[in-house]
Design an enzyme around this catalytic site. Structure first.
Site, PDB file in Angstrom:
ATOM      1  N   ASP A 110     -12.153 -42.375 -45.366  1.00 54.73           N
ATOM      2  CA  ASP A 110     -12.783 -41.580 -44.309  1.00 54.73           C
ATOM      3  C   ASP A 110     -14.215 -41.174 -44.655  1.00 54.73           C
ATOM      4  O   ASP A 110     -14.812 -40.356 -43.954  1.00 54.73           O
ATOM      5  CB  ASP A 110     -11.950 -40.314 -44.043  1.00 54.73           C
ATOM      6  CG  ASP A 110     -10.558 -40.642 -43.536  1.00 54.73           C
ATOM      7  OD1 ASP A 110     -10.450 -41.450 -42.618  1.00 54.73           O
ATOM      8  OD2 ASP A 110      -9.586 -40.093 -44.088  1.00 54.73           O
TER       9      ASP A 110
ATOM     10  N   ASP B  76      -8.008 -36.928 -39.965  1.00 52.44           N
ATOM     11  CA  ASP B  76      -7.357 -38.193 -40.248  1.00 52.44           C
ATOM     12  C   ASP B  76      -5.850 -37.911 -40.259  1.00 52.44           C
ATOM     13  O   ASP B  76      -5.429 -36.791 -40.556  1.00 52.44           O
ATOM     14  CB  ASP B  76      -7.817 -38.708 -41.614  1.00 52.44           C
ATOM     15  CG  ASP B  76      -7.026 -39.912 -42.069  1.00 52.44           C
ATOM     16  OD1 ASP B  76      -6.900 -40.855 -41.285  1.00 52.44           O
ATOM     17  OD2 ASP B  76      -6.532 -39.891 -43.214  1.00 52.44           O
TER      18      ASP B  76
ATOM     19  N   ASP C 212      -9.071 -37.831 -46.418  1.00 55.13           N
ATOM     20  CA  ASP C 212      -8.658 -37.910 -47.823  1.00 55.13           C
ATOM     21  C   ASP C 212      -9.820 -38.215 -48.759  1.00 55.13           C
ATOM     22  O   ASP C 212      -9.634 -38.334 -49.966  1.00 55.13           O
ATOM     23  CB  ASP C 212      -7.535 -38.927 -48.010  1.00 55.13           C
ATOM     24  CG  ASP C 212      -7.954 -40.336 -47.594  1.00 55.13           C
ATOM     25  OD1 ASP C 212      -9.156 -40.572 -47.407  1.00 55.13           O
ATOM     26  OD2 ASP C 212      -7.062 -41.189 -47.459  1.00 55.13           O
TER      27      ASP C 212
END
Length: 641
Positions: free
Chosen positions: A539, A336, A535
């Site tokens: 996600d 991410d 995180d």
């Protein structure tokens, strides 16, 4: 002192002594067994036959009790024979044919290896035990201006506690007064203290290094991040890896096969090779000893526990052996962007002012106005001003927030507008630093314009910047042959700039959470083992789909519940460190398995050709078990790069 008081004091001392010696009970039993073996050998040497047998029997009982109990209980519970039962049969069989010394030595070395294995388990749990001891039992509660010592278990959310320099923080909370340097090594594994002040979060078990701080409790004792880490690692240590589960399933079948071959060896060599009955029985007992898979069974679990403990000590929390095994097989990693590759917060990257305008004064005025906004871009400008200029910010004479556009204010008779290009005048903004503005925007920056009295005077560029360590971490992973991908919801322009700066192999922009999952699914079709790094919050679906989900923790307990591996500090190079730990673990496990199988085969062959005596068989078999355990203990040693 009365006799009752003396009796009570003596009783307390006895209980204390028992508690101290309990963890070493197996080692003490093994030592006593060895002493009785030595006594039995001396009695036998000076023709005290009956006394010698009694000494050997005591060695059998004392040294073999723990393992015999364990073996019998597991046999009844699992309805499956195990290596402990093989050792009992071999020792008893040796005694039956008159080899009391060899049988007792077998029990002794088996007890020593068992004690060593227990020591390994205790050693691997030591990090958790030491963690548990770090959290204070009492807190200094402030109530109506009065300080009061209370048990940490009595703290409630909202309570205010005082933490003095040198003390450990008793509970998770927010600093509401004071500032200090906090040693967070117990949580993140990071040795350098972190500066914290008003409204910063602190965690139970961390150390207040310098200043006096008042903390408002945000979680009850059982819900603190500290307690969740302990529970997570304890759970991870009880979860068995695929290799361990295979060995345990294999053990039952193997034991049955060994017993069947031993039974055949009672008869076949006698009738086909002309061995006498004594020789056949003796060789069958040796086979029972040397064919036992003790070393093979001990090849995996101690190594896995040691590796998990090593990782926990350095802020790398792995939720089980299966995930640790998978780390070394990674072929691709998806990241991410926000908060993972980047810092997750915008920062001022450029400040361009019109000729004749003083830059520091412009930043000071802009920050004074933006200080009254909670918008992330406004807060980034304020932070930049506080870092670069030493002047106190002032209050505007008037201020109006225009949602979605910007803010207008009056300071000392001057009219100011700060915001988007259209807010301050599209034509004027396009003309201001025209070529440079387009170049800056192409790098993924958001542009904020500043107008004074209808004249455009400055342009600020802000963006979420790549972490300092990101490029090093990505390059390290690429050297290992791992394909790197960035998944982000940002625009194509921003994604392209961040991907180039962070050195990832590929990127996908404008991804919604479900699109991240779809991209990860495609990666799994192309690569065998794929990890997702995020995180731990938005996600979560992608983390769950990946073969290994890695959460950037930064002290958040949400991350503990969403991923297979949690990096307690947002430190990307620790991914490569975790992979190296996995590679070390798998390498040591392979060494153990190959070594133990080789030793078993050599001992079996030596026994068949009648060149191996029972004492050497015992030493070879149990010695190999001790060696694989010692080899596994190497994983407790830190080898950071």
């Amino acid at each position: 002192m009365s006799s009752e008081a003396k009796s009570l004091a003596k009783g307390i001392q006895d209980v204390s002594f028992i508690e101290k010696i309990k963890p070493h009970a197996e080692l003490v039993a093994a030592a006593l067994s060895g002493i009785f073996i030595a006594v039995g050998w001396l009695f036998n040497k000076y023709d005290y036959g009956a006394d010698s047998i009694i000494a050997y029997l005591l060695a059998f009982v004392i040294g073999g009790f723990a393992k015999a109990k364990e073996g019998i209980e597991e046999t009844f519970e699992n309805k499956e024979l195990n290596v402990e039962m093989l050792m009992i049969f071999a020792a008893v069989g040796s005694a039956i044919i008159g080899y009391w010394t060899e049988g007792a030595v077998l029990i002794f070395i088996f007890a020593v290896s068992g004690a060593l294995e227990t020591y390994t388990m205790n050693k691997s749990h030591k990090e958790i035990s030491s963690l548990m001891e770090l959290q204070p039992e009492e807190a200094l509660l402030i109530q109506d201006g009065i300080e009061k010592r209370i048990s940490v278990a009595m703290l409630q959310v909202g309570d205010e506690i005082l933490v003095k320099p040198g003390e450990r923080v008793p509970s998770d909370g927010i600093i509401i007064k004071g500032q200090s340097n906090i040693d967070e090594a117990a949580i993140t594994g990071e040795s350098m203290p972190v500066a914290k002040g008003d409204q910063d979060e602190v965690f139970a078990g961390t150390v207040n290094m310098t200043g006096l701080i008042t903390v408002q409790v945000s979680k009850t004792n059982e819900d603190t991040l500290f307690q969740k880490i302990i529970q997570l690692v304890q759970s991870a240590q009880s979860e068995k890896s695929p290799s361990q589960l295979f060995i345990e399933r294999f053990e039952g079948t193997y034991v049955k096969a060994v017993l069947a071959v031993v039974l055949l060896m009672f008869f076949i060599p006698h009738f086909l090779l002309g061995w006498n009955w004594h020789e056949s029985f003796y060789r069958a007992m040796i086979l029972l000893v040397v064919a036992s898979p003790c070393a093979l069974v001990a090849s995996i679990m101690p190594a896995t526990l040691s590796a998990i403990s090593n990782g926990a000590k350095h802020g790398i929390l792995v939720k089980g052996g299966v995930h640790l095994e998978n780390l070394s097989h990674l072929e691709a990693i998806a990241f991410d962007k926000t908060g993972t590759l980047t810092k997750g917060k915008p920062e001022v990257t450029e400040v361009i002012v019109r000729d004749g305008v003083e830059k520091e004064h412009l930043i000071w005025i802009t920050a004074s106005i933006e200080n009254h906004s909670n918008h992330p871009l406004a807060q980034a400008i304020v932070k930049h001003a506080k870092r670069t200029i030493k002047q106190e910010l002032i209050h505007p004479d008037s201020l109006e927030d225009v949602p979605g556009w910007g803010v207008r204010a009056e300071i000392r008779g001057e009219q100011w507008k700060i915001g988007k290009a259209d807010f301050v005048g599209k034509e004027a903004s396009e003309a201001f630093a025209d070529v440079l503005a387009k170049e800056i925007a192409s790098q993924g920056n958001t542009l904020v314009y500043v107008q004074r009295n209808e004249s455009l005077v400055a342009m600020l560029a802000l963006r979420d910047v790549v972490r300092d360590e990101t490029k090093v971490a990505i390059d390290d992973l690429k050297k290992k042959g791992i394909y790197t991908v960035m998944l982000t919801g940002d625009s194509e322009k921003t994604a392209r700039a961040i991907a180039a700066e962070s050195h990832v192999d590929q990127y996908f922009a404008e991804c919604l959470p479900e699109e991240k999952v779809e991209q990860l699914r495609k990666l799994k079709e192309k690569f065998k083992t794929v990890a997702m790094v995020g995180d731990g919050i938005n996600d979560a679906p992608a983390l769950a789909l990946a073969n290994v989900g890695i959460a950037m923790g930064e002290g958040t307990d949400v991350a503990l519940e969403t991923a297979d591996v949690v990096l307690m500090k947002n430190d990307l190079p620790r991914i490569a460190e975790a992979i190296r730990l996995s590679e070390r673990m798998n390498k040591i496990i392979k060494q153990n398995v190959v070594f133990s199988i080789t030793v078993i085969m050599l001992l079996i062959a030596s026994n068949f050709f009648r060149i191996l005596d029972l004492p050497y068989g015992v030493i070879g078999h149990e010695g190999s078990t001790i060696l694989v355990i010692l080899n596994s203990l190497r994983l407790l040693k830190t080898r950071r790069q």
